[in-house]
Scaffold this active site. Structure first.
Site, PDB file in Angstrom:
ATOM      1  N   ASN A 109      11.209   6.157  -2.200  1.00 45.52           N
ATOM      2  CA  ASN A 109      10.038   6.541  -2.985  1.00 45.52           C
ATOM      3  C   ASN A 109      10.213   6.421  -3.986  1.00 45.52           C
ATOM      4  O   ASN A 109       9.682   7.477  -5.163  1.00 45.52           O
ATOM      5  CB  ASN A 109       8.548   6.719  -2.548  1.00 45.52           C
ATOM      6  N   CYS A 110      11.199   7.093  -4.461  1.00 49.51           N
ATOM      7  CA  CYS A 110      11.770   7.101  -5.789  1.00 49.51           C
ATOM      8  C   CYS A 110      13.190   6.841  -6.493  1.00 49.51           C
ATOM      9  O   CYS A 110      14.060   5.903  -6.243  1.00 49.51           O
ATOM     10  CB  CYS A 110      13.084   8.891  -5.175  1.00 49.51           C
ATOM     11  N   LEU A 111      12.917   6.608  -7.659  1.00 51.01           N
ATOM     12  CA  LEU A 111      13.437   5.251  -8.106  1.00 51.01           C
ATOM     13  C   LEU A 111      14.788   5.966  -9.198  1.00 51.01           C
ATOM     14  O   LEU A 111      14.203   6.796  -9.737  1.00 51.01           O
ATOM     15  CB  LEU A 111      12.653   4.552  -9.234  1.00 51.01           C
TER      16      LEU A 111
END
Lengths: 111, 119, 99
Positions: A109-111
């Site tokens: 969940n980490c761009l």
């Protein structure tokens, strides 16, 4: 397939350099992973890596930056749990790099 | 101000990808500081039942993942009182601290959010 | 803020319709499409329940999906086509799709 050789053992990595098997992790493996990132692990680094492994054991996922900062602040206090400290330690990408060095999967969940 | 989003999760952890997808939306939104709520409705409340053993069917531990929601900034967590009661679940025994709401309160909750999605 | 709830699953296989009916606000709307139009099967309990919904609640069904299933909507239901679907989506403050 990417891999590392640590103490004569072959350690498999995914295409982004994360451990394929969580159980392969050890202090020497972390040192070898850090070396690939041109990083030397200090006590400050180790403290965060151990905390990340505890996070994973509890929640079964790798945190994005914000929850990582929140968790570190919760466990070690705000002097350590802030983005400046973690960015300095982990080259501006604490969630991704620290997860890699701690032997965890890449945070999703980490761009 | 970002629009607020209510995610309604209404499938059991074992029925397919829906429960995980709802959680992933919540975690991704929380990581970006969106104002989010997560409501467990119908079979969705079964995600909160204690002592489940996902390893028995080679699944990831959804209940453990759910515990991370507050760290991801998702603190507005709700469950339907009716859905819990229908399934014999005690609010006190749930694995996550949720606000238990009756139908009238759920109507007001849905009304309050800018956007709603049901999975 | 009024919500348009959109259902597309048969009411005979799961609880989406009954849950949705309990959670409708006084100014909300409900649009039936796909297999959800089976809720209008004459003589079914679902059809009766819809017929008894308060007047303030807009009840809609998609024409094409009714036609495909040889169903006729009772007078309480407004039949809409796809442009009508779009118009409804804009008329309400938000749309809640029950996926």
């Amino acid at each position: 397939m990417k891999h590392l050789i640590v103490a004569g053992r072959r350690i498999e990595l995914d295409k982004d350099g994360y451990l394929l098997a969580l159980a392969d992790w050890s202090a020497p493996v972390a040192e070898a992973l850090a070396q690939q990132e041109q990083l030397t692990l200090s006590d400050e680094h180790w403290q965060i890596l151990h905390l990340l492994r505890a996070f994973y054991a509890e929640f079964q996922l790798s945190p994005a930056n914000r929850p990582l900062i929140k968790y570190v602040a919760l466990k070690l206090g705000p002097e350590k749990g802030n983005s400046l400290h973690l960015n300095l330690l982990f080259k501006g990408a604490p969630a991704k790099l620290a997860a890699k060095l701690a032997g965890l999967p890449k945070p999703t969940n980490c761009l | 101000m970002a629009k607020s989003l209510l995610i309604i999760s209404r499938q059991s952890p074992w029925s397919g990808p829906s429960a995980r997808e709802a959680l992933d939306i919540a975690l991704a939104g929380g990581a970006f500081d969106l104002p989010l709520g997560l409501l467990f409705l119908d079979d969705g409340v079964l995600q909160l039942a204690p002592a489940q053993q996902p390893a028995a069917v080679q699944q990831k531990d959804l209940a453990a993942n759910l515990q991370a929601l507050p760290l991801f900034g998702v603190e507005s967590l709700y469950a339907s009182a009716r859905s819990l009661q229908e399934r014999g679940l005690e609010p006190r025994a749930l694995t996550l601290a949720v606000e238990v709401l009756d139908d009238a309160a759920l109507i007001a909750l849905i009304d309050r959010y800018d956007q709603v999605i049901t999975l | 803020m009024a919500t348009l709830h959109v259902l597309s699953h048969s009411p005979f296989t799961d609880s989406r319709l009954s849950s949705c009916l309990r959670l409708l606000g006084p100014a909300d709307g409900l649009l039936l499409c796909g297999d959800a139009v089976y809720a209008l099967q004459p003589g079914s309990a679902q059809c009766q329940a819809l017929d008894l919904m308060p007047d303030g609640i807009g009840l809609f069904a998609l024409d094409e999906d009714l036609g495909a299933r040889a169903l006729t909507a009772p007078a309480r239901i407004q039949v809409v086509d796809y442009p009508g679907f779009v118009e409804l989506s804009c008329r309400f403050d938000k749309v809640n799709s029950w996926l």
